[in-house]
Design an enzyme around this catalytic site. Sequence first.
Site, PDB file in Angstrom:
ATOM      1  N   ILE A 150       0.532  -1.082  -0.189  1.00 46.05           N
ATOM      2  CA  ILE A 150       0.016  -0.146  -0.019  1.00 46.05           C
ATOM      3  C   ILE A 150       0.759   1.112   0.137  1.00 46.05           C
ATOM      4  O   ILE A 150       0.462   2.355  -0.980  1.00 46.05           O
ATOM      5  CB  ILE A 150      -0.682  -0.061   0.912  1.00 46.05           C
ATOM      6  CG1 ILE A 150      -2.189  -1.267   0.996  1.00 46.05           C
ATOM      7  CG2 ILE A 150      -2.475   1.138   1.065  1.00 46.05           C
ATOM      8  CD1 ILE A 150      -2.744  -1.469   2.078  1.00 46.05           C
ATOM      9  N   CYS A 228      -4.337   4.779   8.018  1.00 43.56           N
ATOM     10  CA  CYS A 228      -5.560   4.212   7.142  1.00 43.56           C
ATOM     11  C   CYS A 228      -4.648   2.455   7.450  1.00 43.56           C
ATOM     12  O   CYS A 228      -4.996   1.682   6.452  1.00 43.56           O
ATOM     13  CB  CYS A 228      -5.201   4.348   5.912  1.00 43.56           C
ATOM     14  SG  CYS A 228      -6.584   5.897   5.632  1.00 43.56           S
ATOM     15  N   ARG A 230      -3.553   0.619  10.589  1.00 42.53           N
ATOM     16  CA  ARG A 230      -4.442  -0.678  11.940  1.00 42.53           C
ATOM     17  C   ARG A 230      -4.517   0.844  12.922  1.00 42.53           C
ATOM     18  O   ARG A 230      -3.746   1.734  13.429  1.00 42.53           O
ATOM     19  CB  ARG A 230      -3.662  -1.516  11.711  1.00 42.53           C
ATOM     20  CG  ARG A 230      -3.607  -2.873  11.466  1.00 42.53           C
ATOM     21  CD  ARG A 230      -5.356  -2.936  12.091  1.00 42.53           C
ATOM     22  NE  ARG A 230      -5.859  -4.067  11.139  1.00 42.53           N
ATOM     23  CZ  ARG A 230      -6.500  -3.655   9.900  1.00 42.53           C
ATOM     24  NH1 ARG A 230      -6.256  -3.046   9.321  1.00 42.53           N
ATOM     25  NH2 ARG A 230      -7.305  -5.548   9.218  1.00 42.53           N
ATOM     26  N   GLU A 259     -12.424  -0.307  17.803  1.00 41.44           N
ATOM     27  CA  GLU A 259     -13.679  -0.441  16.543  1.00 41.44           C
ATOM     28  C   GLU A 259     -14.585  -1.204  17.045  1.00 41.44           C
ATOM     29  O   GLU A 259     -14.691  -2.383  17.605  1.00 41.44           O
ATOM     30  CB  GLU A 259     -13.093  -0.708  15.033  1.00 41.44           C
ATOM     31  CG  GLU A 259     -11.740   0.128  14.921  1.00 41.44           C
ATOM     32  CD  GLU A 259     -11.373   0.066  13.238  1.00 41.44           C
ATOM     33  OE1 GLU A 259     -12.047  -1.246  12.510  1.00 41.44           O
ATOM     34  OE2 GLU A 259     -10.207   0.375  13.061  1.00 41.44           O
ATOM     35  N   HIS A 278     -13.292   2.728   9.178  1.00 40.43           N
ATOM     36  CA  HIS A 278     -12.970   1.571   7.880  1.00 40.43           C
ATOM     37  C   HIS A 278     -12.746   1.826   7.374  1.00 40.43           C
ATOM     38  O   HIS A 278     -13.496   0.139   7.100  1.00 40.43           O
ATOM     39  CB  HIS A 278     -12.588   0.651   9.497  1.00 40.43           C
ATOM     40  CG  HIS A 278     -11.473  -0.481   9.219  1.00 40.43           C
ATOM     41  ND1 HIS A 278     -11.269  -1.463  10.088  1.00 40.43           N
ATOM     42  CD2 HIS A 278     -10.698  -0.715   8.293  1.00 40.43           C
ATOM     43  CE1 HIS A 278     -10.456  -2.218   9.540  1.00 40.43           C
ATOM     44  NE2 HIS A 278     -10.053  -2.386   7.859  1.00 40.43           N
ATOM     45  N   LEU A 279     -13.009   2.105   6.703  1.00 38.37           N
ATOM     46  CA  LEU A 279     -13.137   2.449   4.701  1.00 38.37           C
ATOM     47  C   LEU A 279     -12.533   2.072   4.187  1.00 38.37           C
ATOM     48  O   LEU A 279     -12.690   1.585   2.648  1.00 38.37           O
ATOM     49  CB  LEU A 279     -14.057   3.380   4.426  1.00 38.37           C
ATOM     50  CG  LEU A 279     -15.845   3.754   4.950  1.00 38.37           C
ATOM     51  CD1 LEU A 279     -16.082   5.383   4.649  1.00 38.37           C
ATOM     52  CD2 LEU A 279     -16.482   3.176   4.725  1.00 38.37           C
ATOM     53  N   GLY A 280     -10.878   1.757   4.367  1.00 37.94           N
ATOM     54  CA  GLY A 280     -10.053   1.682   3.314  1.00 37.94           C
ATOM     55  C   GLY A 280     -10.412   0.658   2.331  1.00 37.94           C
ATOM     56  O   GLY A 280      -9.463   1.057   1.084  1.00 37.94           O
TER      57      GLY A 280
HETATM   58  N1  LIG Z   1      -7.662   0.324   6.137  1.00 37.11           N
HETATM   59  C1  LIG Z   1      -8.099  -0.337   5.262  1.00 37.11           C
HETATM   60  O1  LIG Z   1      -9.421  -1.273   5.510  1.00 37.11           O
HETATM   61  C2  LIG Z   1      -6.969  -1.319   5.280  1.00 37.11           C
HETATM   62  C3  LIG Z   1      -5.816  -1.328   6.354  1.00 37.11           C
HETATM   63  N2  LIG Z   1      -4.861  -2.049   6.001  1.00 37.11           N
HETATM   64  C4  LIG Z   1      -4.078  -2.047   6.047  1.00 37.11           C
HETATM   65  O2  LIG Z   1      -2.810  -0.911   5.610  1.00 37.11           O
HETATM   66  C5  LIG Z   1      -1.021  -2.175   6.890  1.00 37.11           C
HETATM   67  C6  LIG Z   1      -0.777  -2.176   5.308  1.00 37.11           C
HETATM   68  O3  LIG Z   1      -0.493  -3.022   4.764  1.00 37.11           O
HETATM   69  P1  LIG Z   1      -0.037  -3.423   3.450  1.00 37.11           P
HETATM   70  O4  LIG Z   1       0.437  -2.336   2.500  1.00 37.11           O
HETATM   71  O5  LIG Z   1      -0.226  -5.040   3.066  1.00 37.11           O
HETATM   72  O6  LIG Z   1       1.014  -4.902   3.834  1.00 37.11           O
HETATM   73  P2  LIG Z   1       2.552  -5.192   3.301  1.00 37.11           P
HETATM   74  O7  LIG Z   1       3.134  -6.351   4.465  1.00 37.11           O
HETATM   75  O8  LIG Z   1       2.441  -4.609   2.037  1.00 37.11           O
HETATM   76  O9  LIG Z   1       3.456  -4.084   3.837  1.00 37.11           O
HETATM   77  C7  LIG Z   1       4.006  -3.169   5.540  1.00 37.11           C
HETATM   78  C8  LIG Z   1       5.372  -2.901   5.184  1.00 37.11           C
HETATM   79  O10 LIG Z   1       5.436  -2.120   6.499  1.00 37.11           O
HETATM   80  C9  LIG Z   1       7.001  -2.662   7.017  1.00 37.11           C
HETATM   81  N3  LIG Z   1       7.352  -2.398   8.523  1.00 37.11           N
HETATM   82  C10 LIG Z   1       7.050  -3.158   9.043  1.00 37.11           C
HETATM   83  N4  LIG Z   1       6.725  -3.162  10.360  1.00 37.11           N
HETATM   84  C11 LIG Z   1       7.617  -1.737  10.598  1.00 37.11           C
HETATM   85  C12 LIG Z   1       8.119  -0.872  11.236  1.00 37.11           C
HETATM   86  N5  LIG Z   1       8.160  -1.246  12.523  1.00 37.11           N
HETATM   87  N6  LIG Z   1       8.680   0.089  11.207  1.00 37.11           N
HETATM   88  C13 LIG Z   1       8.459   0.688   9.691  1.00 37.11           C
HETATM   89  N7  LIG Z   1       8.261   0.024   8.782  1.00 37.11           N
HETATM   90  C14 LIG Z   1       7.743  -1.350   9.457  1.00 37.11           C
HETATM   91  C15 LIG Z   1       7.051  -3.433   6.553  1.00 37.11           C
HETATM   92  O11 LIG Z   1       8.398  -4.301   5.911  1.00 37.11           O
HETATM   93  C16 LIG Z   1       6.087  -3.718   4.748  1.00 37.11           C
HETATM   94  O12 LIG Z   1       7.031  -3.415   3.994  1.00 37.11           O
HETATM   95  C17 LIG Z   1      -2.007  -3.538   7.261  1.00 37.11           C
HETATM   96  O13 LIG Z   1      -1.947  -2.853   8.528  1.00 37.11           O
HETATM   97  C18 LIG Z   1      -3.090  -3.628   6.814  1.00 37.11           C
HETATM   98  O14 LIG Z   1      -3.678  -4.279   7.779  1.00 37.11           O
HETATM   99  C19 LIG Z   1      -5.290  -3.187   4.784  1.00 37.11           C
HETATM  100  C20 LIG Z   1      -5.659  -3.153   3.629  1.00 37.11           C
HETATM  101  C21 LIG Z   1      -7.327  -2.141   3.953  1.00 37.11           C
HETATM  102  O1  LIG Z   2      -7.586  -5.877   4.410  1.00 34.13           O
HETATM  103  C1  LIG Z   2      -7.307  -5.220   5.522  1.00 34.13           C
HETATM  104  O2  LIG Z   2      -6.933  -5.098   6.498  1.00 34.13           O
HETATM  105  C2  LIG Z   2      -8.450  -4.211   6.193  1.00 34.13           C
HETATM  106  O3  LIG Z   2      -8.221  -3.741   6.833  1.00 34.13           O
HETATM  107  C3  LIG Z   2      -9.877  -4.072   5.317  1.00 34.13           C
HETATM  108  O4  LIG Z   2     -11.205  -4.382   6.685  1.00 34.13           O
HETATM  109  P1  LIG Z   2     -12.461  -5.290   6.065  1.00 34.13           P
HETATM  110  O5  LIG Z   2     -12.040  -5.367   5.672  1.00 34.13           O
HETATM  111  O6  LIG Z   2     -12.968  -3.835   5.248  1.00 34.13           O
HETATM  112  O7  LIG Z   2     -13.187  -4.469   7.457  1.00 34.13           O
END
Ligand SMILES: NC(=O)C1=CN([C@@H]2O[C@H](COP(=O)(O)OP(=O)(O)OC[C@H]3O[C@@H](n4cnc5c(N)ncnc54)[C@H](O)[C@@H]3O)[C@@H](O)[C@H]2O)C=CC1
Ligand SMILES: O=C(O)C(=O)COP(=O)(O)O
Length: 526
Positions: A150, A228, A230, A259, A278-280
């Site tokens: 992301i 966006c 956690r 939440e 939590h609309l991401g």
């Molecule tokens: N708001 C929402 O609805 C959504 C939220 N998310 C959340 O977004 C976040 C990122 O997701 P992705 O990019 O798919 O994950 P990803 O695993 O591709 O990237 C996470 C990055 O964080 C880095 N990282 C780990 N620990 C770290 C630290 N202590 N300091 C700095 N960098 C660190 C890792 O090296 C990695 O490059 C996750 O927490 C995921 O759950 C994901 C999808 C939707």
């Molecule tokens: O995929 C994630 O990590 C999200 O935070 C998305 O959450 P949701 O499926 O929209 O409840």
Amino acid sequence: MSKVIVCDPIDQAGIDILTQVASVDVKTGLQPGELIEIIGEYDALMIRSGTRVTQEIIEAGTQLKIIGRAGVGVDNVDVPAATRRGIVVVNSPEGNTIAAAEHALAMILSLSRHIPDANASVKRGEWDRKTFVGAEVYKKTLGVVGLGKIGSHVATVAKAMGMKLLAYDPFISTERAEQLGCQLVDMDLLIQQADYITLHIPKTPETTHLINATTLAKMKPTARIINCARGGIIDESALAAAIKEGRIKGAALDVFESEPLGESELRSLGKEIILTPHLGASTTEAQVNVAIDVAEQIRDVLLGLPARSAVNIPGLGPDVLEELKPYMQLAETLGKLVGQLAGGRVESLNVRLQGELATNKSQPLVVASLKGLLYQALRERVNYVNASIEAKERGIRVIETRDASARDYAGSLRLEATGTLGTHSVTGALLGEKEIHLTDVDGFPINVPPSKYMLFTLHRDMPGIIGKLGSLLGSFNVNIASMQVGRKIVRGDAVMALSIDDPLPEGIVTEIIKVPGIRDAYTVTL
Ligand SMILES: NC(=O)C1=CN([C@@H]2O[C@H](COP(=O)(O)OP(=O)(O)OC[C@H]3O[C@@H](n4cnc5c(N)ncnc54)[C@H](O)[C@@H]3O)[C@@H](O)[C@H]2O)C=CC1
Ligand SMILES: O=C(O)C(=O)COP(=O)(O)O
């Protein structure tokens, strides 16, 4: 026929796939007690972030074979409890990447131009053009914390908007960051220089309250922060105070410590803060992607086929798995250990298959070693399927070597990691075909089974040192379960491996290395 229960809103495309092989019950909004009562009937459970799958639910799910999380984060699933019960947990690591990145970008622009409050004002019948004067993002500095899937997309789009990019991610190579147009910096510099800070990291013990009163105090008074990722990565009361007192300019939050968001002082703040529920991942496209991705995996597992994005079980054929499982566990444990000893960013991993192991298929063991190595950075997001790709993207060079002549144990595995903070090596073997033993750390022979919490020291082999360390740990109320010293020559350098009952208190390493003769200490969680 198999039975699947779907406990959060899932796109119909996923339900259609599940109905090919199972009868599907969609029951959203169940209380934990209600789910516990009925889960025993089901072979599969499909959820999003709304359902907390606790150990109690998993234990009541006596027929459960798979839990499918239609999204990325599995922090609402007790994965260790599922693993212990042999239940596969799958997710969709990429299905909602674009949706989450675009939400963060929308937050950046909405904050800058006060769009939510300006819109509400016009709808109230007002025409106020003074209150809502905004700021441009062009030529401003965006600090991206976490340059994974992301974060990378956010960086790419922000670059196109003319923003200057800083990034903090200790597990990403400078080359990868440069490819994305980001300057890789430490967190302190990012915090101090960024006009906008956007978080894209998992929530782990290290990232909990990463943004707190101290870090907020270092930000520019004009800085805005976006979460966006956690809830809990930002300390919400410290943030509310910083905004109220005008110490930072604003914040946009999609995720919260608890939440749904209950009573919160965040709600009482003005146009400086934007809150979304939590609309991401909530786009039509992402919901179709994740529903299909996860439903296909549930279908496959119910048909006895492997899952492609299992967070707890390898996506390998059952026969290979059965044979290699104990060695894969060994490789993963050694990977976790060497990664934590190396600290910082690992640049290369040498996987050496020794003795009988030298004739084995190496690929699954290399993958398992990488999965262990990357666990610190990626937690449940790294699996047997994506470990190699993730390592490649992080610029980790993997070298495989074989030594059939090594005869200390029937078969052993040695991992050597070289990183920004130096080189460390660990070797392990299986005793009685199943029991993992650590047999060497940094060239010092030992023979200890790994335990969840461990402490390693590098010290001078001299009288009194073990006693001093024991008393120091005692003064921190740390209980030692076992201890062993490995040395090559008497009164030379030595390694001490201690198994500890509980997590070691923060700051203890600083105290340990003050003990005369102890050169280095490492706390490890396996
Ligand atoms: N708001 C929402 O609805 C959504 C939220 N998310 C959340 O977004 C976040 C990122 O997701 P992705 O990019 O798919 O994950 P990803 O695993 O591709 O990237 C996470 C990055 O964080 C880095 N990282 C780990 N620990 C770290 C630290 N202590 N300091 C700095 N960098 C660190 C890792 O090296 C990695 O490059 C996750 O927490 C995921 O759950 C994901 C999808 C939707
Ligand atoms: O995929 C994630 O990590 C999200 O935070 C998305 O959450 P949701 O499926 O929209 O409840």
